[in-house]
Design a protein around this motif. Structure first.
Motif, short mmCIF file in Angstrom:
data_model
loop_
_atom_site.label_atom_id
_atom_site.label_comp_id
_atom_site.label_asym_id
_atom_site.label_seq_id
_atom_site.Cartn_x
_atom_site.Cartn_y
_atom_site.Cartn_z
N ARG A 6 0.85 -1.20 0.00
CA ARG A 6 0.00 0.00 0.00
C ARG A 6 0.87 1.24 0.00
O ARG A 6 1.85 1.31 0.74
CB ARG A 6 -0.89 0.02 1.24
N ILE A 7 0.52 2.20 -0.84
CA ILE A 7 1.26 3.46 -0.87
C ILE A 7 0.50 4.44 0.03
O ILE A 7 -0.60 4.88 -0.31
CB ILE A 7 1.37 4.02 -2.30
N THR A 8 1.08 4.75 1.17
CA THR A 8 0.41 5.63 2.13
C THR A 8 1.28 6.86 2.37
O THR A 8 2.45 6.89 1.99
CB THR A 8 0.21 4.89 3.47
N GLN A 9 0.72 7.85 3.04
CA GLN A 9 1.48 9.06 3.36
C GLN A 9 2.68 8.75 4.26
O GLN A 9 3.78 9.25 3.99
CB GLN A 9 0.57 10.11 3.99
N PRO A 10 2.52 7.94 5.34
CA PRO A 10 3.71 7.60 6.13
C PRO A 10 4.81 6.93 5.30
O PRO A 10 5.99 7.20 5.49
CB PRO A 10 3.17 6.63 7.18
N ALA A 37 10.54 12.10 9.95
CA ALA A 37 9.26 11.86 9.27
C ALA A 37 8.09 12.39 10.11
O ALA A 37 6.97 12.47 9.61
CB ALA A 37 9.07 10.38 9.00
N LYS A 38 8.37 12.69 11.36
CA LYS A 38 7.34 13.14 12.31
C LYS A 38 6.20 12.13 12.39
O LYS A 38 5.02 12.47 12.31
CB LYS A 38 6.80 14.52 11.93
N ARG A 39 6.59 10.88 12.50
CA ARG A 39 5.61 9.79 12.61
C ARG A 39 5.93 8.96 13.85
O ARG A 39 7.07 8.94 14.31
CB ARG A 39 5.68 8.88 11.37
N SER A 40 4.92 8.25 14.36
CA SER A 40 5.12 7.45 15.57
C SER A 40 5.96 6.22 15.25
O SER A 40 6.07 5.79 14.09
CB SER A 40 3.77 7.02 16.14
N GLY A 41 6.52 5.62 16.30
CA GLY A 41 7.38 4.45 16.13
C GLY A 41 6.71 3.29 15.41
O GLY A 41 7.23 2.79 14.41
N PRO A 42 5.53 2.84 15.89
CA PRO A 42 4.89 1.71 15.21
C PRO A 42 4.59 1.99 13.75
O PRO A 42 4.72 1.10 12.91
CB PRO A 42 3.59 1.53 16.00
N GLU A 92 5.76 11.01 -8.60
CA GLU A 92 4.37 10.76 -9.02
C GLU A 92 3.39 11.31 -7.99
O GLU A 92 2.39 11.93 -8.33
CB GLU A 92 4.12 9.26 -9.17
N ARG A 93 3.68 11.05 -6.70
CA ARG A 93 2.71 11.36 -5.66
C ARG A 93 2.83 12.77 -5.09
O ARG A 93 1.88 13.34 -4.63
CB ARG A 93 2.82 10.35 -4.51
#
Lengths: 123, 269
Positions: A6-10, A37-42, A92-93
Motif C-alpha cells: 500500500r502506498i500511504t502518506q507515512p 518523518a514526524k511519525r510514531s514508532g509503530p 508521481e505522488r
C-alpha cells in the motif's frame, strides 16, 4: 523486485527521509527516521517492514555505538532498486517541486546513482 | 499551606522521581515484549527487539521513553488481536472447523462455503428497526411518570434484539457446505451431516434475479437414496454443482492422489 503493498502518506514520508539521507550521504536509524518523518514508532516500523519486504531498503547494524554503554543501532539505506522506485513514486505522488524543496533532486540523483553504480560503488 | 498538602507534594514528587527512574528499564522490557508479540519469526523478533531497545536508549526523556514503548506495545497488541480476529473469521482456516468434530474419513477439507452476506440482512434490519423503535419508546417513557420498570424492560428488549443479531452473525460465519476429497457435509448450527460423494445423484443451482446480481443462490442436492437437501444463500452456487458432480472434483481427487503418492515416496526415501 516487488513493491510495498500500500502506498500511504507515512510510507512516502519515510522514503523522503531515506532519500534525503542518501542525498546528504547520512546514515539514518529508526529514531532519526521517526523524528524526521514526524511519525510514531509503530507507524515508521510498519513502513520499514514493508519496504524491507519489498527489498527497497536494507538494514545493517553498526559495529559499536559511539556513545559508551549504549547498544548498537540498526541503520537503513535504500537499495539501488529502492532508490529508483522511491524517487519515481515521490515524483508521481508529491511532485518534483516538493521533492526539490525537501533536498533531493530526482534527475541529478538518478544520474549520480548511474555514475556511482558505473564506478562500482556499493554504498 | 497545610501540612497534608506539603506531604502530598513531597510524596508525589518522590513517586514521580522513582517512576521516571524505572521508566527506561520498563520501556526496554516493553519494546522487547512488543517485538515478540508483533513478529511470529523468533529470530526476526529478536533482531527487532534489540533494535527497539537501542531506539529507546536514543530517545531523550525518561518518561518519553516509556510513552514511546507503550506506543509500540499497544500497536503490537492491536496487531495480534487483529490477526486473531481475522483467523477466527477466516473460513479457509480449517482449525476453526473443529467444532463439527472431524466427521470426515479424511481431514482434507477442499472447499468450505460460508453463507452469502445476504443472510445477515434480515437480522441486521430487525436489529436496526428494534434499536429505532425501542430507542423511541425509551425516550417517550423517560418523559412520563410510568417509572423505571418499563424503561429497564425496553433496554433488556434492546439487548435481546442485539443478541439475536450477534447469534445470527456467529452462525453465519460457519460454512453450510464442506467438501473433502471423498465426502461432503451440510452444517447447521453445531451439527453436521456427512455423505459420500458417491451418494450424490444430482446437484442443481438456482439463482433469483437479485441473486444473479449479488452472486448467491440456492443449491438443491438430490441423493441416490431419494433424499433431497436444500441449502440457501450459497455464494457462487454453480461452484458447488461443479465441485460435487463436475469435472473439478475428478481433477481435485487426481491431484490429491498424486500428492499423497509423492509424499509417501518422499517419506520412504
Amino acid at each position: 523486485m516487488t513493491s510495498p503493498a500500500r502506498i500511504t502518506q507515512p510510507l512516502l514520508d519515510v522514503i523522503e527521509v531515506l532519500l534525503t539521507a542518501w542525498q546528504n550521504d547520512e546514515e539514518v536509524h529508526g529514531w532519526t527516521i521517526m523524528k524526521q518523518a514526524k511519525r510514531s514508532g509503530p507507524t515508521v516500523y510498519g513502513v520499514l517492514d514493508r519496504l524491507e519486504g519489498a527489498e527497497w531498503i536494507s538494514g545493517y547494524w553498526e559495529a559499536q555505538n559511539p556513545e559508551v554503554g549504549r547498544p548498537p543501532r540498526r541503520f537503513y539505506r535504500l537499495t539501488p532498486n529502492g532508490l529508483a522506485s522511491g524517487q519515481q513514486l515521490l515524483i508521481e505522488r508529491r511532485g518534483a517541486r516538493r521533492g526539490r524543496a525537501a533536498g533531493w533532486k530526482p534527475v541529478a540523483t538518478l544520474r549520480s546513482l548511474g555514475c556511482r553504480l558505473a564506478d562500482g560503488e556499493t554504498r | 499551606m497545610r501540612a497534608g498538602e506539603v506531604l502530598f507534594g513531597v510524596v508525589t514528587g518522590l513517586l514521580i522521581n522513582e517512576a521516571s527512574d524505572i521508566s527506561p528499564w520498563l520501556a526496554r522490557r516493553l519494546v522487547a515484549w512488543a517485538a515478540f508479540r508483533r513478529y511470529s519469526d523468533p529470530q526476526w523478533a529478536s533482531t527487532r527487539a534489540q533494535e527497539l531497545i537501542a531506539l529507546i536508549d536514543e530517545r531523550p526523556g525518561k518518561l518519553f521513553k516509556l510513552l514511546t514503548a507503550l506506543g509500540f506495545a499497544a500497536s503490537a497488541q492491536a496487531f495480534d488481536v487483529k490477526c486473531r480476529l481475522l483467523a477466527w473469521l477466516d473460513m479457509t482456516n480449517f482449525d476453526q472447523l473443529s467444532f463439527i468434530g472431524k466427521p470426515f474419513p479424511t481431514d482434507r477439507i477442499l472447499w468450505a462455503w460460508k453463507p452469502h452476506w445476504i443472510r445477515l440482512t434480515s437480522p441486521a434490519a430487525v436489529g436496526l428497526a428494534g434499536t429505532f423503535a425501542l430507542g423511541s419508546l425509551s425516550g417517550y417513557l423517560d418523559g412520563t411518570d410510568l417509572g423505571g420498570f418499563w424503561l429497564s424492560l425496553c433496554i433488556t428488549a434492546w439487548l435481546g434484539v442485539q443478541g439475536v443479531f450477534i447469534r445470527s452473525f456467529l452462525r453465519w460465519r460457519r460454512p453450510p457446505i464442506l467438501i473433502t476429497d471423498d465426502s461432503f457435509a451440510i452444517v447447521e448450527s453445531r451439527k453436521a451431516q456427512v455423505w459420500s460423494l458417491n451418494e450424490v445423484e444430482s446437484v442443481t443451482a438456482r439463482q433469483s434475479r437479485v441473486g444473479r446480481i449479488l452472486n448467491y443462490g440456492t443449491v438443491d442436492i438430490r441423493l441416490k437414496s431419494g433424499e433431497a437437501i436444500q441449502v440457501k444463500s450459497v455464494p457462487a452456487p454453480w461452484l458447488v454443482e461443479e465441485y460435487l458432480v463436475g469435472n473439478v472434483m475428478l481433477e481435485v481427487r487426481a491431484l490429491v492422489k498424486t500428492r499423497m503418492e509423492r509424499n509417501t515416496v518422499a517419506q520412504t526415501e
